[in-house]
Design a protein around this motif. Sequence first.
Motif, short mmCIF file in Angstrom:
data_model
loop_
_atom_site.label_atom_id
_atom_site.label_comp_id
_atom_site.label_asym_id
_atom_site.label_seq_id
_atom_site.Cartn_x
_atom_site.Cartn_y
_atom_site.Cartn_z
N LEU A 81 0.84 -1.20 0.00
CA LEU A 81 0.00 0.00 0.00
C LEU A 81 0.87 1.25 0.00
N GLU A 82 1.89 1.27 0.88
CA GLU A 82 2.79 2.41 0.96
C GLU A 82 3.60 2.52 -0.33
N LEU A 83 4.05 1.39 -0.87
CA LEU A 83 4.81 1.39 -2.12
C LEU A 83 3.96 1.93 -3.26
N GLY A 84 2.67 1.58 -3.25
CA GLY A 84 1.75 2.08 -4.28
C GLY A 84 1.65 3.59 -4.26
N ARG A 85 1.63 4.18 -3.04
CA ARG A 85 1.57 5.65 -2.94
C ARG A 85 2.83 6.28 -3.52
N GLU A 148 0.44 -1.11 -12.27
CA GLU A 148 -0.82 -1.44 -12.94
C GLU A 148 -1.73 -0.23 -12.83
N ALA A 149 -1.96 0.42 -13.96
CA ALA A 149 -2.71 1.67 -13.96
C ALA A 149 -4.21 1.41 -13.80
N ARG A 150 -4.83 2.23 -12.94
CA ARG A 150 -6.29 2.23 -12.79
C ARG A 150 -6.76 3.68 -12.81
N THR A 151 -8.04 3.88 -13.04
CA THR A 151 -8.59 5.23 -13.07
C THR A 151 -9.85 5.28 -12.23
N LYS A 152 -9.91 6.26 -11.34
CA LYS A 152 -11.11 6.49 -10.53
C LYS A 152 -11.96 7.59 -11.19
N ILE A 153 -13.24 7.32 -11.34
CA ILE A 153 -14.21 8.33 -11.80
C ILE A 153 -15.19 8.54 -10.67
N ILE A 154 -15.17 9.74 -10.07
CA ILE A 154 -15.99 10.02 -8.89
C ILE A 154 -17.08 11.03 -9.26
N VAL A 155 -18.32 10.62 -9.07
CA VAL A 155 -19.47 11.50 -9.33
C VAL A 155 -20.05 11.88 -7.98
N ARG A 156 -20.10 13.19 -7.71
CA ARG A 156 -20.59 13.63 -6.39
C ARG A 156 -21.33 14.97 -6.51
N LYS A 157 -22.10 15.28 -5.46
CA LYS A 157 -22.78 16.57 -5.41
C LYS A 157 -21.79 17.65 -5.01
N ASN A 158 -22.11 18.91 -5.39
CA ASN A 158 -21.15 19.99 -5.21
C ASN A 158 -21.41 20.86 -4.00
N ARG A 159 -22.58 20.75 -3.38
CA ARG A 159 -22.89 21.63 -2.26
C ARG A 159 -23.62 20.85 -1.18
N ASN A 160 -23.61 21.42 0.05
CA ASN A 160 -24.29 20.77 1.17
C ASN A 160 -25.80 20.83 0.97
N LEU A 161 -26.42 19.66 1.09
CA LEU A 161 -27.87 19.61 0.88
C LEU A 161 -28.62 19.43 2.19
N TYR A 242 -2.41 3.94 -9.19
CA TYR A 242 -1.53 2.84 -9.57
C TYR A 242 -1.60 1.75 -8.51
N LYS A 243 -1.71 0.52 -9.01
CA LYS A 243 -1.59 -0.66 -8.16
C LYS A 243 -0.22 -1.25 -8.44
N VAL A 244 0.53 -1.56 -7.41
CA VAL A 244 1.89 -2.06 -7.64
C VAL A 244 1.95 -3.57 -7.46
N LYS A 245 2.82 -4.17 -8.27
CA LYS A 245 3.06 -5.61 -8.17
C LYS A 245 4.55 -5.82 -8.12
N LEU A 246 5.01 -6.54 -7.09
CA LEU A 246 6.43 -6.84 -6.97
C LEU A 246 6.77 -7.96 -7.95
N LEU A 247 7.74 -7.67 -8.85
CA LEU A 247 8.17 -8.67 -9.81
C LEU A 247 9.07 -9.70 -9.15
N TYR A 248 9.64 -9.30 -7.97
CA TYR A 248 10.54 -10.22 -7.27
C TYR A 248 9.95 -10.48 -5.90
N GLU A 249 9.36 -11.64 -5.71
CA GLU A 249 8.80 -12.02 -4.42
C GLU A 249 9.11 -13.48 -4.15
N GLU A 250 9.38 -13.79 -2.90
CA GLU A 250 9.63 -15.19 -2.54
C GLU A 250 8.35 -15.98 -2.67
#
Length: 657
Positions: A81-85, A148-161, A242-250
Amino acid sequence: MTTSDQEQRVPKDASGGCYIGIDLFKYEGGRRTYSVVLLCEGKVVSKYDDVGLEKVIRLCWEWEVSKLAIDNIAELAESKLELGRVVSLLPEKTSIYQINLSHGREKDFREMLRTMGIPTAQLTPSKTAYYLALLASMGVGEEVVKKEARTKIIVRKNRNLSSGGMSSNRYKRKVRTAILQIVNSIKEALDSSGFDYELLYRKAGGGLDGATFTVFAPRESLENIVKPKTGTSVSVEIRPEYKVKLLYEEKVKEAKPLIVGIDPGMTYGIAILDIDGNVIYIGSWQRMGRLDAVELIEKYGKPIVVATDVYPVPIGVKKIASQFGAELYVPDRVLTVEEKRNIIEKALEKGEIVDSDSHMRDAYAAAYMAYKAFSKKLTEVNKYLEKTGLDIPAENVKKRIIGGSSLADAVEEELKAYLSSVNKSIKIVVSPDIRKDEKYRRETDNVDLIRKENMILAKRIESLEEEIRRKERELELYKKGVLQLNKEDYYARELHRLKEMIAEAERTLKEKENELESISSEVQKLSSLLQRISRGEIVAVPIVPSLTKSNLSILPNVNGRIVFIENPDSYQREAVEDIKNMRPLSVIFPGPISNKGLASLLEGGGIPVLSLSDYVYERASGFLFVNSKVEEDAVKKKMELEKKLADKEKDKILSML
């Protein structure tokens, strides 16, 4: 923070390219700092000691660095998770290389340097960073992280209702309908283009309150399909991840078989049991995606059953089951909330679960029902193996039974697998009669001799090839002057260090000014609210996240006051009795009031329940500041409730008489 060289500007399009080597300088108070060397065209452009990753990331962008060189991936980040950031902040063209890797095998970096004739007795982090950058520029090492590339599409309201009134309700419905229309149009565009995606959303009256698409494709592939939008009421935000994948893992041992319950949605509930029904993990996560859920489950083993009580089964749950090759289990009937509570309360009493919310409850109930569906057959496995004395893994037999095999077939399949593995290890022995044949013996001896000679020659060739490679690297290092580090200009270094200290002090000052401005704004807001309280326009209502004994223990005296319960779906029965004894004037729920569940228990104890949606309010410093009309309504409803309860008691006494 200290630096040991001044950045020198060289053309970015230099043919040699730019490389950064980093080595851990110190790890203190949960923060890592590094020694850093930037190398362009074989020349040292800048060197730093005791600096954070933020400087490394800035240099990668400014100098278009092609390789970030390390000797231990764990020094860069402790978790995926930290490596992904970290990876998400690096430029697309910057790859992470571990220099002491060759064909997936890790070597000792100091030993590598010694084979090149480089002394390592006084190897500092700064020198290590230099050698890492230089060797990366020479093509040594292997890439260790795949993005591994991903894309977030966030649809939200713009003001307090949150404001009350009929016009506000109409506006809410309009915005929710607009969000629903936009989500449908994005979904249609993604479906027609064949994208793989995951959709999480919050339902609300008349439409949706918000939605998040996770598209398993890079941002640039969506350029002409979905566009960002900022309207007066609804916004569409698009951001790459981005999602990361270690190419070298035991390689790990065979994964433990699991039963996994999933409650999907904006908040993901996950419960993981072993095949004996013991709880291994239970939790809930805000905005968790499908791949995040898979990664969490993989930490504990491999599911053979994935269960959910949501019908029809969401696509995301089907894909998780498919990815693991697991059986998909759905209860043959819809469980009531009361049944789910009974299931989770038994687990709480046993101490298998410490705490839960509605999402954890639903996930655990699904997993538990799946276990119960198979438990009779699984118990038969234990009895059978104990009775027969067969020494084969019970877990493997159980896994086969859940996969659809009968007990007899599962046992035979496991015995077959065991015999197959034994046969592979059996050596063929030549009979004594054949060994007596002199010609056969001579030919066998000759073959053995040739094999031994081949092995010796192969090892010799490998040794000579390694020696040639070592000499070539050593020659290259001498050419580049790696064994004679130039002395640095003390005054230039000191001046650069002081400039960095001043810049750091200015940044700290700016942060403190922003913090002070934020506090000042909060104080002004609270001052205004207090004036309105003194004029009787509003009342302060303390907030309780959920009705639990621990939350009530830190609540101020609420005798005769109003209390807001943020999540009425999650509560403890003991806490209901506690709040009755605290004698509040009323309790407020965030949404419409149901005559079941917590509302029924509270009103049965003489505490009226009101809906926050009927009032104008503001939120600040752990309190709701609500229009004073709420007190009038609370008093009126309390009197009605007391009359209702008194009449009920009177009728009861009369019926007894």
